[in-house]
Each structure stands twice: as C-alpha cells, then as structure tokens.
Design a protein around this motif. Sequence first.
Motif, PDB file in Angstrom:
ATOM      1  N   ILE A  61      26.967  27.343  13.780  1.00 57.33           N
ATOM      2  CA  ILE A  61      26.247  27.786  12.587  1.00 57.33           C
ATOM      3  C   ILE A  61      27.279  28.276  11.584  1.00 57.33           C
ATOM      4  O   ILE A  61      28.053  29.198  11.868  1.00 57.33           O
ATOM      5  N   LEU A  62      27.317  27.614  10.454  1.00 58.09           N
ATOM      6  CA  LEU A  62      28.268  27.999   9.421  1.00 58.09           C
ATOM      7  C   LEU A  62      27.669  29.129   8.594  1.00 58.09           C
ATOM      8  O   LEU A  62      26.571  29.007   8.070  1.00 58.09           O
ATOM      9  N   LYS A  63      28.388  30.222   8.500  1.00 61.38           N
ATOM     10  CA  LYS A  63      27.924  31.367   7.723  1.00 61.38           C
ATOM     11  C   LYS A  63      28.871  31.546   6.544  1.00 61.38           C
ATOM     12  O   LYS A  63      30.082  31.534   6.709  1.00 61.38           O
ATOM     13  N   TYR A  64      28.317  31.690   5.384  1.00 61.15           N
ATOM     14  CA  TYR A  64      29.105  31.874   4.188  1.00 61.15           C
ATOM     15  C   TYR A  64      28.760  33.206   3.565  1.00 61.15           C
ATOM     16  O   TYR A  64      27.598  33.617   3.543  1.00 61.15           O
ATOM     17  N   ARG A  65      29.743  33.884   3.055  1.00 58.22           N
ATOM     18  CA  ARG A  65      29.477  35.139   2.368  1.00 58.22           C
ATOM     19  C   ARG A  65      28.974  34.852   0.960  1.00 58.22           C
ATOM     20  O   ARG A  65      29.152  33.745   0.438  1.00 58.22           O
ATOM     21  N   ALA A  66      28.372  35.821   0.375  1.00 61.46           N
ATOM     22  CA  ALA A  66      27.831  35.648  -0.971  1.00 61.46           C
ATOM     23  C   ALA A  66      28.975  35.480  -1.970  1.00 61.46           C
ATOM     24  O   ALA A  66      29.824  36.345  -2.110  1.00 61.46           O
ATOM     25  N   VAL A  67      28.993  34.338  -2.630  1.00 62.92           N
ATOM     26  CA  VAL A  67      30.004  34.041  -3.635  1.00 62.92           C
ATOM     27  C   VAL A  67      29.327  33.328  -4.801  1.00 62.92           C
ATOM     28  O   VAL A  67      28.168  32.931  -4.709  1.00 62.92           O
ATOM     29  N   ILE A  68      30.055  33.133  -5.882  1.00 59.99           N
ATOM     30  CA  ILE A  68      29.531  32.346  -6.994  1.00 59.99           C
ATOM     31  C   ILE A  68      29.613  30.885  -6.575  1.00 59.99           C
ATOM     32  O   ILE A  68      30.696  30.329  -6.442  1.00 59.99           O
ATOM     33  N   ASP A  69      28.465  30.277  -6.311  1.00 58.93           N
ATOM     34  CA  ASP A  69      28.483  28.900  -5.819  1.00 58.93           C
ATOM     35  C   ASP A  69      27.983  27.903  -6.857  1.00 58.93           C
ATOM     36  O   ASP A  69      27.854  26.723  -6.560  1.00 58.93           O
ATOM     37  N   GLN A  70      27.726  28.356  -8.048  1.00 58.15           N
ATOM     38  CA  GLN A  70      27.315  27.467  -9.122  1.00 58.15           C
ATOM     39  C   GLN A  70      28.452  27.372 -10.139  1.00 58.15           C
ATOM     40  O   GLN A  70      29.144  28.359 -10.391  1.00 58.15           O
ATOM     41  N   PRO A  71      28.656  26.197 -10.706  1.00 59.33           N
ATOM     42  CA  PRO A  71      29.704  26.065 -11.732  1.00 59.33           C
ATOM     43  C   PRO A  71      29.422  26.959 -12.933  1.00 59.33           C
ATOM     44  O   PRO A  71      28.280  27.262 -13.251  1.00 59.33           O
ATOM     45  N   LEU A  72      30.491  27.380 -13.582  1.00 56.80           N
ATOM     46  CA  LEU A  72      30.345  28.271 -14.727  1.00 56.80           C
ATOM     47  C   LEU A  72      30.149  27.517 -16.039  1.00 56.80           C
ATOM     48  O   LEU A  72      29.884  28.134 -17.056  1.00 56.80           O
ATOM     49  N   GLN A  74      28.863  23.366 -17.829  1.00 53.40           N
ATOM     50  CA  GLN A  74      27.999  22.208 -17.612  1.00 53.40           C
ATOM     51  C   GLN A  74      28.772  20.936 -17.242  1.00 53.40           C
ATOM     52  O   GLN A  74      28.163  19.931 -16.912  1.00 53.40           O
ATOM     53  N   GLU A  75      30.089  20.961 -17.309  1.00 52.09           N
ATOM     54  CA  GLU A  75      30.881  19.768 -17.020  1.00 52.09           C
ATOM     55  C   GLU A  75      30.927  19.429 -15.534  1.00 52.09           C
ATOM     56  O   GLU A  75      31.064  18.285 -15.147  1.00 52.09           O
ATOM     57  N   MET A  76      30.830  20.433 -14.691  1.00 52.86           N
ATOM     58  CA  MET A  76      30.989  20.234 -13.259  1.00 52.86           C
ATOM     59  C   MET A  76      29.643  20.289 -12.554  1.00 52.86           C
ATOM     60  O   MET A  76      28.765  21.047 -12.931  1.00 52.86           O
ATOM     61  N   LYS A  77      29.488  19.479 -11.506  1.00 54.56           N
ATOM     62  CA  LYS A  77      28.262  19.491 -10.714  1.00 54.56           C
ATOM     63  C   LYS A  77      28.434  20.388  -9.497  1.00 54.56           C
ATOM     64  O   LYS A  77      29.528  20.558  -8.984  1.00 54.56           O
ATOM     65  N   HIS A  78      27.307  20.920  -9.028  1.00 58.03           N
ATOM     66  CA  HIS A  78      27.315  21.781  -7.842  1.00 58.03           C
ATOM     67  C   HIS A  78      27.494  20.932  -6.586  1.00 58.03           C
ATOM     68  O   HIS A  78      26.840  19.909  -6.413  1.00 58.03           O
ATOM     69  N   ILE A  79      28.387  21.340  -5.693  1.00 56.90           N
ATOM     70  CA  ILE A  79      28.592  20.670  -4.405  1.00 56.90           C
ATOM     71  C   ILE A  79      28.282  21.688  -3.315  1.00 56.90           C
ATOM     72  O   ILE A  79      29.014  22.669  -3.148  1.00 56.90           O
ATOM     73  N   PRO A  80      27.198  21.487  -2.554  1.00 58.49           N
ATOM     74  CA  PRO A  80      26.837  22.473  -1.532  1.00 58.49           C
ATOM     75  C   PRO A  80      27.793  22.417  -0.342  1.00 58.49           C
ATOM     76  O   PRO A  80      28.358  21.377  -0.047  1.00 58.49           O
ATOM     77  N   PRO A  81      27.955  23.546   0.377  1.00 52.17           N
ATOM     78  CA  PRO A  81      28.795  23.534   1.578  1.00 52.17           C
ATOM     79  C   PRO A  81      28.168  22.675   2.657  1.00 52.17           C
ATOM     80  O   PRO A  81      26.945  22.576   2.759  1.00 52.17           O
ATOM     81  N   MET A  82      28.984  22.021   3.472  1.00 56.49           N
ATOM     82  CA  MET A  82      28.457  21.161   4.532  1.00 56.49           C
ATOM     83  C   MET A  82      29.389  21.186   5.730  1.00 56.49           C
ATOM     84  O   MET A  82      30.521  21.640   5.650  1.00 56.49           O
ATOM     85  N   LYS A  83      28.909  20.677   6.859  1.00 57.72           N
ATOM     86  CA  LYS A  83      29.677  20.623   8.088  1.00 57.72           C
ATOM     87  C   LYS A  83      30.779  19.579   7.948  1.00 57.72           C
ATOM     88  O   LYS A  83      30.575  18.522   7.386  1.00 57.72           O
TER      89      LYS A  83
END
Length: 86
Positions: A61-72, A74-83
Amino acid sequence: MKKYKDVGISDRGLVWNTDLVECLELENLLNQGVQEMFSAEARKESRGAHAHEDYQDSKVILKYRAVIDQPLDQEMKHIPPMKRVY
C-alpha cells in the motif's frame, strides 16, 4: 579483504601521494561492497532498485503525505501517483 592486506604503497611522500589516495579509496570501496552484500542478503522486501526477481509480489500500500499535487499553472497536466511496474 584478505587480498587487500597484500596491497602496498611504494610512494612514501606526503605531497600528492596518489598511491596512498588510491589505496584508501580501494579500502573504502571494498568495505562498502561487503556491507552492500550483507544488507542485500538480509533484505526481506523487494521493491525499487533492489528488486528480487524471485520475490513474491505482495500487496504494497503506497502512502503519500499531503503535498501540493496539482500543477500551479495551466501549461502542465496532473499526473497521479502510481505503482512502479517493471
């Protein structure tokens, strides 16, 4: 480490003694290699760069701490964490 005892230094100078530096580097590399072999043998899990090919795939189970996970912007797309998959 037994063969390392046969290493000798021919240059006895104290300035720019590359024989001494190379001898100390060799000792350091041999010690690191031995420590890495012992830690690899004792490892009970398999993931990342130290993956064992014969290790059973457990449900990690991958656990991630709370971080800014959205781009700041509009040029960049969001990439979710994955295995990691190899």
